[in-house]
Design a protein around this motif. Structure first.
Motif, PDB file in Angstrom:
ATOM      1  N   SER A 118       0.430  -0.775   0.122  1.00  0.00           N
ATOM      2  CA  SER A 118      -0.292  -0.176  -0.071  1.00  0.00           C
ATOM      3  C   SER A 118       0.999   1.243  -0.306  1.00  0.00           C
ATOM      4  O   SER A 118       0.909   2.049  -0.800  1.00  0.00           O
ATOM      5  CB  SER A 118      -1.270  -0.159   0.929  1.00  0.00           C
ATOM      6  OG  SER A 118       0.085  -0.241   2.454  1.00  0.00           O
ATOM      7  N   THR A 119       1.709   1.362   0.501  1.00  0.00           N
ATOM      8  CA  THR A 119       3.043   2.670   0.935  1.00  0.00           C
ATOM      9  C   THR A 119       4.093   2.898  -0.042  1.00  0.00           C
ATOM     10  O   THR A 119       3.480   3.712  -1.124  1.00  0.00           O
ATOM     11  CB  THR A 119       3.791   1.837   1.577  1.00  0.00           C
ATOM     12  OG1 THR A 119       3.613   1.821   2.784  1.00  0.00           O
ATOM     13  CG2 THR A 119       4.670   3.179   1.975  1.00  0.00           C
ATOM     14  N   LYS A 122       0.796   4.097  -2.898  1.00  0.00           N
ATOM     15  CA  LYS A 122       0.984   5.577  -2.679  1.00  0.00           C
ATOM     16  C   LYS A 122       2.182   6.413  -2.839  1.00  0.00           C
ATOM     17  O   LYS A 122       2.054   7.020  -3.779  1.00  0.00           O
ATOM     18  CB  LYS A 122       0.607   5.467  -1.130  1.00  0.00           C
ATOM     19  CG  LYS A 122      -0.022   7.169  -0.320  1.00  0.00           C
ATOM     20  CD  LYS A 122       0.535   6.768   1.291  1.00  0.00           C
ATOM     21  CE  LYS A 122       1.348   6.708   1.465  1.00  0.00           C
ATOM     22  NZ  LYS A 122       1.240   6.450   3.032  1.00  0.00           N
ATOM     23  N   TRP A 126       1.883   8.921  -5.930  1.00  0.00           N
ATOM     24  CA  TRP A 126       1.927  11.067  -5.169  1.00  0.00           C
ATOM     25  C   TRP A 126       3.029  11.258  -6.059  1.00  0.00           C
ATOM     26  O   TRP A 126       3.076  12.390  -7.206  1.00  0.00           O
ATOM     27  CB  TRP A 126       2.803  10.715  -3.594  1.00  0.00           C
ATOM     28  CG  TRP A 126       1.904  10.870  -2.925  1.00  0.00           C
ATOM     29  CD1 TRP A 126       0.546  11.288  -2.944  1.00  0.00           C
ATOM     30  CD2 TRP A 126       2.723  11.024  -1.364  1.00  0.00           C
ATOM     31  NE1 TRP A 126       0.300  11.302  -1.381  1.00  0.00           N
ATOM     32  CE2 TRP A 126       1.375  11.425  -0.770  1.00  0.00           C
ATOM     33  CE3 TRP A 126       2.960  10.464  -0.576  1.00  0.00           C
ATOM     34  CZ2 TRP A 126       0.671  11.096   0.724  1.00  0.00           C
ATOM     35  CZ3 TRP A 126       3.264  10.301   0.320  1.00  0.00           C
ATOM     36  CH2 TRP A 126       1.945  10.858   1.061  1.00  0.00           C
ATOM     37  N   SER A 163       1.682  17.130   2.768  1.00  0.00           N
ATOM     38  CA  SER A 163       1.689  16.200   1.611  1.00  0.00           C
ATOM     39  C   SER A 163       2.751  16.104   0.742  1.00  0.00           C
ATOM     40  O   SER A 163       3.934  15.829   0.363  1.00  0.00           O
ATOM     41  CB  SER A 163       0.282  15.620   0.323  1.00  0.00           C
ATOM     42  OG  SER A 163      -0.992  15.110   1.291  1.00  0.00           O
TER      43      SER A 163
END
Length: 405
Positions: A118-119, A122, A126, A163
């Motif tokens: 999942s990281t 992500k 990004w 973020s």
């Protein structure tokens, strides 16, 4: 006689092999039926050589003369202009594949095993949405701090301040990867330390009252989830490291005979090595886990593949399953629990607690402690903490909060 623009424009080839029309200094125009070509004859190490300087009209007479003069300057410095041209061509060809996007994707592939799926998704998302459209096509060695800042400002303008900071850290990792690969001189994000708006303070829910902490510990010891999750939950309050550091722990970092966990700087938020003394209770727990995962890399491997560590959601999911909502307790909250109770109840030295939390700590002269500072004292503190947690769990010798006052 030197050539003129009019002559060059009008001259035609008189034979298939072409005609040479000299301009001076070794420069001449080779006129063939197929086109007009700039050439330069010269001698290097007693050998006659010819250098191609371009094609007319793409390269004008003035442009050809400039290139001739540059070649003659190289000769004066003992450099073969033909070799210099080949080296430049090879460098440009090699650089074409060293864009920021190419380096970022290579870094993501090379480090994929270090993070949860999942990281990985992500981080990739990004970069694809925020960075690649801005600087992805640029050569990584040519990117300036202002180029990265411009991309980050757009994220910041949307109100996604946190973020923006996390993406800046990602970019920094890509630049450091490029530096290690010999494709960039430095990490340019280091110049952006104070360029972004500060991230609003983040509050992690935590239980900091001793009696409630005792109840939580009893719930943990009664929890019947996956053995890795149970072990991680039991170690979390004992070690109070960041959740990402705990789940990514590797057996190569842990010396159970010396009762010490050496976390390398590459895994630490503050980018310095961190030593975690292991209490007797922590060593017993780790020996139990070693019987399950000791032949692999990670202390807490993913249940899907031993090539990755435990998911970042495992500890929090276990807390939810035990009946603790995110507003009451999180995996990160064990740090606040330790910080509060060790200070306000047990009266431990604040500088030792902060050092064990891997926060930036300085001595009386303003110098940062190194990783081995006060290690014997920290070993004793960590054992006292483990013993106190045992007492909380069995409901004995519970000292009221704020007893230090």
């Amino acid at each position: 006689m030197a050539l003129t623009d009019t002559f060059i424009k009008q001259v035609k080839a008189s034979k298939p092999a072409g005609d040479k029309h000299a301009d001076g200094g070794g420069l001449y125009l080779l006129v063939k039926p197929a086109g007009k070509y700039w050439r330069m004859d010269y001698r290097y190490l007693d050998k006659r050589k010819t250098l191609a300087l371009g094609v007319y009209p793409a390269i004008s007479l003035a442009g050809a003369r400039k290139r001739r003069d540059e070649a003659r300057k190289l000769l004066a410095e003992g450099i073969d202009p033909s070799q210099a041209k080949r080296d430049d061509h090879h460098a440009k060809t090699a650089a074409a594949g060293h864009t920021f996007e190419a380096m970022a994707r290579q870094w993501l592939r090379n480090t994929q095993a270090e993070r949860a799926e999942s990281t990985q998704h992500k981080n990739t998302s990004w970069l694809e949405k925020n960075i690649f459209p801005e600087i992805g096509a640029m050569q990584i060695a040519a990117i300036k701090p202002r180029d990265v800042l411009a991309a980050l400002r757009k994220i910041e303008a949307r109100g996604a301040i946190e973020s923006a900071h996390k993406i800046k850290q990602l970019c920094g990792q890509v630049f450091r990867f490029a530096v290690a690969s010999g494709l960039a001189e430095r990490d340019v994000t280091a110049d952006l330390r104070d360029a972004l708006a500060a991230v609003p303070g983040t509050h992690y829910a935590a239980i900091t009252e001793p009696k409630q902490a005792g109840g939580l510990l009893r719930s943990i010891f009664d929890y019947s989830g996956h053995p890795y999750a149970v072990a991680a939950l039991k170690l979390a309050p004992l070690l109070f490291v960041r959740p990402g550091e705990l789940r990514a722990a590797e057996w190569a970092e842990i010396d159970m005979d010396d009762a010490l966990w050496r976390i390398p700087a590459s895994k630490m938020k503050m980018n310095f090595d961190h030593l975690v003394p292991l209490s007797a209770q922590a060593v017993v727990l780790l020996r139990g886990v070693h019987a399950m995962s000791g032949t692999g890399r990670y202390v807490f491997p993913s249940i899907r593949t031993a090539d990755r560590c435990m998911s970042e959601n495992t500890v929090n999911a276990a807390l939810r399953a035990m009946g603790y909502p995110k507003e009451a307790m999180t995996g990160h909250g064990f740090r606040a629990m330790a910080r509060t109770i060790m200070d306000e109840v047990l009266g431990e030295r604040v500088d030792l607690i902060e050092h064990q939390l891997a926060h930036a700590v300085k001595d009386v002269n303003g110098r940062a402690y190194n990783r081995t500072s006060h290690l014997p004292a920290r070993r004793e503190m960590m054992q006292r903490w483990a013993d106190y947690l045992d007492k909380l769990r069995i409901g004995a010798d519970v000292i009221p909060l704020h007893a230090k006052n």
